[in-house]
Design an enzyme around this catalytic site. Structure first.
Site, PDB file in Angstrom:
ATOM      1  N   CYS A 161      -9.968   1.251   7.440  1.00 21.66           N
ATOM      2  CA  CYS A 161      -9.919  -0.065   8.082  1.00 21.66           C
ATOM      3  C   CYS A 161     -10.587   0.019   9.454  1.00 21.66           C
ATOM      4  O   CYS A 161     -11.810   0.068   9.528  1.00 21.66           O
ATOM      5  CB  CYS A 161      -8.484  -0.563   8.135  1.00 21.66           C
ATOM      6  SG  CYS A 161      -8.405  -2.348   8.277  1.00 21.66           S
TER       7      CYS A 161
ATOM      8  N   HIS B 290      -6.695  -0.196   2.812  1.00 20.36           N
ATOM      9  CA  HIS B 290      -5.728   0.859   3.137  1.00 20.36           C
ATOM     10  C   HIS B 290      -5.264   1.580   1.870  1.00 20.36           C
ATOM     11  O   HIS B 290      -4.213   1.239   1.320  1.00 20.36           O
ATOM     12  CB  HIS B 290      -4.505   0.250   3.825  1.00 20.36           C
ATOM     13  CG  HIS B 290      -4.766  -0.232   5.201  1.00 20.36           C
ATOM     14  ND1 HIS B 290      -4.619   0.566   6.301  1.00 20.36           N
ATOM     15  CD2 HIS B 290      -5.177  -1.436   5.653  1.00 20.36           C
ATOM     16  CE1 HIS B 290      -4.914  -0.126   7.389  1.00 20.36           C
ATOM     17  NE2 HIS B 290      -5.265  -1.338   7.028  1.00 20.36           N
TER      18      HIS B 290
ATOM     19  N   GLU C 196      -3.860   4.318   1.546  1.00 18.96           N
ATOM     20  CA  GLU C 196      -2.625   5.103   1.715  1.00 18.96           C
ATOM     21  C   GLU C 196      -1.403   4.409   1.125  1.00 18.96           C
ATOM     22  O   GLU C 196      -0.443   5.075   0.739  1.00 18.96           O
ATOM     23  CB  GLU C 196      -2.386   5.407   3.206  1.00 18.96           C
ATOM     24  CG  GLU C 196      -2.020   4.227   4.100  1.00 18.96           C
ATOM     25  CD  GLU C 196      -3.232   3.507   4.697  1.00 18.96           C
ATOM     26  OE1 GLU C 196      -4.319   3.596   4.086  1.00 18.96           O
ATOM     27  OE2 GLU C 196      -3.087   2.843   5.750  1.00 18.96           O
TER      28      GLU C 196
HETATM   29  N1  GLN Z   1      -8.306  -4.370  14.138  1.00 19.08           N
HETATM   30  C1  GLN Z   1      -9.123  -4.352  12.980  1.00 19.08           C
HETATM   31  C2  GLN Z   1      -9.177  -5.710  12.310  1.00 19.08           C
HETATM   32  O1  GLN Z   1      -8.344  -6.540  12.520  1.00 19.08           O
HETATM   33  C3  GLN Z   1      -8.660  -3.296  11.984  1.00 19.08           C
HETATM   34  C4  GLN Z   1      -7.305  -3.553  11.419  1.00 19.08           C
HETATM   35  C5  GLN Z   1      -6.731  -2.360  10.714  1.00 19.08           C
HETATM   36  O2  GLN Z   1      -7.197  -1.260  10.907  1.00 19.08           O
HETATM   37  N2  GLN Z   1      -5.681  -2.562   9.931  1.00 19.08           N
HETATM   38  O3  GLN Z   1     -10.062  -5.947  11.522  1.00 19.08           O
END
Ligand code: GLN
Length: 542
Positions: A389, A515, A517
């Site tokens: 992310c 994500h 994970e």
């Molecule tokens: N801050 C970034 C976004 O909002 C990444 C978010 C995250 O890593 N969950 O896109």
């Protein structure tokens, strides 16, 4: 008829109630039952989405996009029942809906009270989970907090009523307590006796006791506890301290026949137990050889729970690739302070450096430049890198700044005035349709490109993973990025959003917008974590 198991805790917190609940779930699944897990959280927040990771640990995201307590992550790692918004019940949600109904006049002018209105709302949320899937056999309800806390009383009262209404053979209480050891090595049962008394004061006689203790309790101690707490002799179990892994706990309970006693009390015919996957997992655990050091570069490093699912997924990956994964937690501020990332990550670092770098998800600007340095270092030194992310967005910013030479390349999350917004909000990208909501949350489909590392990991073209972010790879830079060599290797099906980028000419450098994970299990590691750890292992030539 659905069966219910209510899990409560006493004496103190952090005894592993979530793991005990999940382990019982795993054992019942091993017996072929369809299990659903519910967490009741006494806090007044409506959900965990707005809580600080420092205070509350990670936000666990479900397929349907619920931002829940990290306990649901435990359930997902031990059991396979569907988890959604409905599986997390907080005091905040309960009061919010009771107050809304009151404002709508739905209580017909009656006085609205904790009993019955709050308790009825709790009960209806628990039974709703059971009803959601007609094949549900057992619902395991974990009641957060410790018996005696003011906040947990309405939840315990709801459990008492449900046990009363469903009858003893359909609903049982499992209580987890602590048996401390005092100087001289003596084990003390008194706190447990008091804890069960506190349960009895709430009107609940526990049916099963699980005692957290330094060692396996002997028969004499168990009988003594049973006598003083009004339990059957065969219903006192030990969750003793282990040096292996929490994932051994289902097998430890199984050896003590905990699942058989649960089935007997719930009036379920005993069936063959299949715990093959758990046994294989422990064989893998015991046959790991060598160690890889994975540097996790983020900003919430002081609290282990802030990246809980990431750490667990790395452990799962180690089980499948035959190595121990040592977590090297690196506060990105440390990299910001140094002008040579080698001093923190490389072989001249005081701790000997890392074999792989992982940049996990995150929000806000603090620490970003340290993460970019980590990505640049891994790219140049051909050290395996995994970006999740924010970690993928960092790869894109590094590429913009250090390969394309755009010094101000940035995400508009961190710099709204940059001339090179390589990561930006969807609304800021003219050429794509607006998907509505502000946050891309929950399960989305991605299509992986043949020949890519991501395809090699999943061995599948169409994959489903969970999201929680606002910003996206900027489509207007797709051309520049791809022409300069960055590989764009997964997209959403209509191709309007980039889901994965990979470094060319690099052993394993990959970032995903989702994500992975959240879907990793000890018995089936996430494919990307597995291949990342395998790359770190191969680099170290283990
Ligand atoms: N801050 C970034 C976004 O909002 C990444 C978010 C995250 O890593 N969950 O896109």
């Amino acid at each position: 008829m659905n069966k219910f198991i209510f899990i409560s805790g006493g004496v103190c917190s952090s005894l592993g109630k979530g793991v005990a609940a999940s382990s019982i779930g795993a054992l019942l699944e091993g017996r072929g039952l369809n299990v659903r897990m519910v967490k009741c959280d006494p806090y007044i927040n409506v959900d965990a989405g707005t809580m600080s990771p420092y205070q509350h640990g990670e936000v666990y995201v479900t397929d349907d996009g619920a931002e829940t307590d990290l306990d649901l992550g435990n359930y997902a790692r031990f059991t396979s029942g569907h988890l959604s918004k409905a599986n997390s019940v907080t005091t905040g949600q309960v009061y919010e809906s009771v107050i809304r109904k009151e404002r709508e006049g739905r209580y017909l002018g009656r006085c609205v009270q904790v009993i019955p209105h709050i308790t009825d709302e709790i009960k209806s949320r628990i039974t709703a989970v059971a009803r959601e899937d007609p094949d549900t056999d057992v619902v395991i309800v974990e009641i957060g907090g410790t018996v005696g806390d003011i906040e947990s009383i309405p939840f315990l009262e709801s459990a008492r009523q449900m046990i009363h209404e469903a009858g003893k053979s359909n609903a049982i209480s499992v209580h987890l307590t602590l048996i401390p050891e005092v100087a001289g090595g003596e084990l003390k049962t008194k706190p447990t006796q008091h804890s069960v008394k506190a349960m009895q004061e709430q009107g609940i006689q526990p049916d099963i006791l699980i005692c957290r203790a330094p060692v396996m309790l002997n028969e004499t101690t168990r009988r003594k506890i049973a006598l003083f707490t009004n339990m059957e002799n065969d219903s006192v179990f030990t969750s003793y301290d282990i040096s292996t892994t929490i994932y051994e706990i289902p097998l430890i309970f199984f050896e003590q026949k905990l699942d058989q006693v649960v089935l007997k009390k719930l009036g379920v015919e005993s069936r063959h137990a299949n715990l093959g996957a758990w046994k294989t997992m422990m064989e893998n655990f015991n046959s790991r050889k060598g160690k890889v050091r994975i540097g996790i570069v983020g900003k919430y490093m002081s609290l282990h729970d802030a990246y809980k699912s990431v750490y667990e997924a790395l452990f799962h990956a180690g089980l499948e690739t035959g190595v121990e994964v040592e977590l090297v937690k690196i506060d990105s501020a440390r990299l910001e302070e140094t002008d040579n990332a080698d001093n923190v990550l490389g072989s001249q670092a005081a701790d000997g450096g890392v074999d792989g770098v992982l940049v996990p998800g995150g929000f806000g600007q603090r620490g970003i430049n340290g993460m970019i340095k980590a990505a640049q270092w891994a790219r140049k030194n051909k050290v395996p890198y995994f970006g999740i992310c924010l970690g993928m967005q960092i790869m894109v910013i590094d590429w913009g700044r250090n390969v394309l030479g755009w010094d101000d390349a940035d995400s508009t999350e961190f710099n709204q005035n940059t001339k090179h917004p390589v990561v930006s909000l969807l609304e800021e990208q003219e050429e794509v349709i607006n998907y509505g909501g502000t946050m891309r949350l929950g399960k989305w489909e991605s299509v992986t490109e043949p020949g890519s590392r991501i395809f090699a990991a999943y061995r599948e073209k169409n994959i489903w993973e969970r999201h929680r972010h606002r910003y996206e790879f900027s489509n207007r830079y797709r051309g520049d990025m791809a022409e300069s060599g960055l590989l764009l290797t997964a997209f959403i099906p209509d191709k309007t959003l980039v889901e994965c980028v990979e470094w060319p000419d690099h052993p394993w450098g990959l970032g995903v917008q989702f994500h992975p994970e959240f879907k990793s299990k000890p018995t089936a590691a996430s494919p990307l974590f597995r291949d990342f750890v395998a790359a770190a292992r191969d680099r170290k030539q283990i």
